[in-house]
Scaffold this active site. Structure first.
Site, PDB file in Angstrom:
ATOM      1  N   ASP A   1      29.691 -62.265 -37.402  1.00  0.00           N
ATOM      2  CA  ASP A   1      28.751 -61.913 -38.466  1.00  0.00           C
ATOM      3  C   ASP A   1      27.355 -61.789 -37.862  1.00  0.00           C
ATOM      4  O   ASP A   1      27.057 -62.393 -36.819  1.00  0.00           O
ATOM      5  CB  ASP A   1      28.753 -62.969 -39.575  1.00  0.00           C
ATOM      6  CG  ASP A   1      27.941 -62.528 -40.787  1.00  0.00           C
ATOM      7  OD1 ASP A   1      28.083 -61.359 -41.191  1.00  0.00           O
ATOM      8  OD2 ASP A   1      27.162 -63.331 -41.315  1.00  0.00           O
TER       9      ASP A   1
ATOM     10  N   GLU B   1      22.968 -61.323 -39.014  1.00  0.00           N
ATOM     11  CA  GLU B   1      21.904 -61.242 -40.010  1.00  0.00           C
ATOM     12  C   GLU B   1      20.840 -60.301 -39.459  1.00  0.00           C
ATOM     13  O   GLU B   1      20.637 -60.226 -38.238  1.00  0.00           O
ATOM     14  CB  GLU B   1      21.306 -62.616 -40.318  1.00  0.00           C
ATOM     15  CG  GLU B   1      22.289 -63.625 -40.898  1.00  0.00           C
ATOM     16  CD  GLU B   1      22.912 -63.193 -42.211  1.00  0.00           C
ATOM     17  OE1 GLU B   1      22.264 -62.404 -42.947  1.00  0.00           O
ATOM     18  OE2 GLU B   1      24.035 -63.625 -42.509  1.00  0.00           O
TER      19      GLU B   1
ATOM     20  N   GLU C   1      12.382 -59.215 -48.623  1.00  0.00           N
ATOM     21  CA  GLU C   1      13.707 -59.025 -49.212  1.00  0.00           C
ATOM     22  C   GLU C   1      14.796 -59.598 -48.315  1.00  0.00           C
ATOM     23  O   GLU C   1      15.767 -60.191 -48.799  1.00  0.00           O
ATOM     24  CB  GLU C   1      13.968 -57.535 -49.463  1.00  0.00           C
ATOM     25  CG  GLU C   1      13.089 -56.907 -50.524  1.00  0.00           C
ATOM     26  CD  GLU C   1      11.702 -56.563 -50.005  1.00  0.00           C
ATOM     27  OE1 GLU C   1      11.455 -56.706 -48.781  1.00  0.00           O
ATOM     28  OE2 GLU C   1      10.849 -56.168 -50.837  1.00  0.00           O
TER      29      GLU C   1
ATOM     30  N   HIS D   1      18.540 -64.629 -46.097  1.00  0.00           N
ATOM     31  CA  HIS D   1      18.977 -65.553 -45.046  1.00  0.00           C
ATOM     32  C   HIS D   1      17.984 -66.664 -44.719  1.00  0.00           C
ATOM     33  O   HIS D   1      18.324 -67.602 -43.987  1.00  0.00           O
ATOM     34  CB  HIS D   1      19.347 -64.800 -43.769  1.00  0.00           C
ATOM     35  CG  HIS D   1      18.328 -63.788 -43.314  1.00  0.00           C
ATOM     36  ND1 HIS D   1      17.018 -64.099 -43.053  1.00  0.00           N
ATOM     37  CD2 HIS D   1      18.470 -62.457 -43.046  1.00  0.00           C
ATOM     38  CE1 HIS D   1      16.386 -63.016 -42.661  1.00  0.00           C
ATOM     39  NE2 HIS D   1      17.233 -62.001 -42.651  1.00  0.00           N
TER      40      HIS D   1
ATOM     41  N   HIS E   1      22.496 -66.929 -46.602  1.00  0.00           N
ATOM     42  CA  HIS E   1      23.379 -66.371 -45.589  1.00  0.00           C
ATOM     43  C   HIS E   1      23.003 -66.941 -44.222  1.00  0.00           C
ATOM     44  O   HIS E   1      21.853 -67.285 -43.958  1.00  0.00           O
ATOM     45  CB  HIS E   1      23.244 -64.848 -45.548  1.00  0.00           C
ATOM     46  CG  HIS E   1      23.815 -64.157 -46.743  1.00  0.00           C
ATOM     47  ND1 HIS E   1      24.407 -62.916 -46.661  1.00  0.00           N
ATOM     48  CD2 HIS E   1      23.897 -64.521 -48.044  1.00  0.00           C
ATOM     49  CE1 HIS E   1      24.820 -62.549 -47.869  1.00  0.00           C
ATOM     50  NE2 HIS E   1      24.508 -63.508 -48.729  1.00  0.00           N
TER      51      HIS E   1
ATOM     52  N   ASP F   1      28.599 -68.265 -41.915  1.00  0.00           N
ATOM     53  CA  ASP F   1      29.390 -67.262 -42.628  1.00  0.00           C
ATOM     54  C   ASP F   1      30.622 -66.864 -41.828  1.00  0.00           C
ATOM     55  O   ASP F   1      31.682 -66.585 -42.403  1.00  0.00           O
ATOM     56  CB  ASP F   1      28.534 -66.036 -42.929  1.00  0.00           C
ATOM     57  CG  ASP F   1      27.531 -66.287 -44.051  1.00  0.00           C
ATOM     58  OD1 ASP F   1      27.529 -67.411 -44.596  1.00  0.00           O
ATOM     59  OD2 ASP F   1      26.754 -65.373 -44.376  1.00  0.00           O
TER      60      ASP F   1
END
Length: 230
Positions: free
Chosen positions: A10, A12, A55, A60, A156, A161
């Site tokens: 994963d 970010e 945003e 995260h 997140h 995750d």
């Protein structure tokens, strides 16, 4: 019998589209062999060399200030590629992560590096849509469906995750009882504390059916990831 090595991965990012100048800020990858977590992982926060839009920060919680002293992507690229090697990548919404990873790799302008292929991924989002048509497919919804404890996931995070996705993936493949064997997770937890990649250590996989005690240990391991990933 050959071993099946898979990497649960994963990322970010600062936004949704690398073509608009957005970059990766965190990579989390966890090794699984024959559907067994080995305890090896790759985890880095990355300085994106740009600001952090509010945003993205809301999703995260990773701030530009926090990332100022973190490594640039080019300094961890070789370690990352060595860790994933040619293993199958297990990703939720794979096109998103692959396009960002390939964008970062292309910025290196190195002829010795090949871009990642979407064909070498298993997209758990596609799997979930096929198995449960008409349902919700985000990670939280799948955790709820499979009773995976995600109570610590207020924000997140790439590594935490990936840990949740590992559980979801096993459930999508048939469930813990048929595939998920437990191993000692201390190496993963240590890496979380030191933000180091441990991609040289060989560990022995214990091939047994999970006992109630082992399943409880896994829940405790997952809980520690959720609490310590930041």
């Amino acid at each position: 019998m050959s071993s099946l090595r898979e990497i649960i991965l994963d990322t970010e990012t600062t936004g949704l589209d690398p073509r608009q100048g957005h970059r990766i800020v965190e990579i989390g990858a966890i090794e699984m062999v024959n559907k067994v977590l080995t305890g090896r992982n790759f985890h880095f926060y990355i300085n994106p060399e740009r600001d952090m839009p509010f945003e993205a920060y809301r999703i995260h919680g990773i701030s530009g200030e926090f990332l100022k002293d973190k490594p640039l992507f080019h300094t961890i690229a070789d370690d990352f590629l060595e860790f994933i090697s040619d293993s199958k990548l297990i990703i939720h919404n794979a096109p998103f992560d692959i396009k960002f990873l390939n964008h970062e790799l292309s910025l290196l302008k190195r002829t010795d590096i090949k871009l990642l292929e979407l064909a070498n991924t298993i997209d758990t989002l596609v799997m979930a849509r096929s198995i449960f048509p008409g349902s919700k497919y985000n990670l939280d919804a799948l955790c709820k469906r499979f009773k995976v404890d995600n109570s610590g996931r207020q924000l997140h995070g790439a590594l935490k995750d990936a840990a949740l996705l590992a559980e979801v993936y096993v459930e999508l493949m048939g469930g813990r009882q048929s595939a998920f064997k437990m191993v000692d997770k201390s190496a993963v937890i240590n890496n979380l504390a030191t933000n180091q990649v441990n991609n040289k250590t060989e560990q022995t996989t214990i091939v047994i059916k999970p006992t109630k005690e082992e399943l409880q240990k896994h829940k405790e391991f997952l809980s520690r990831i959720l609490k310590t990933a930041y």
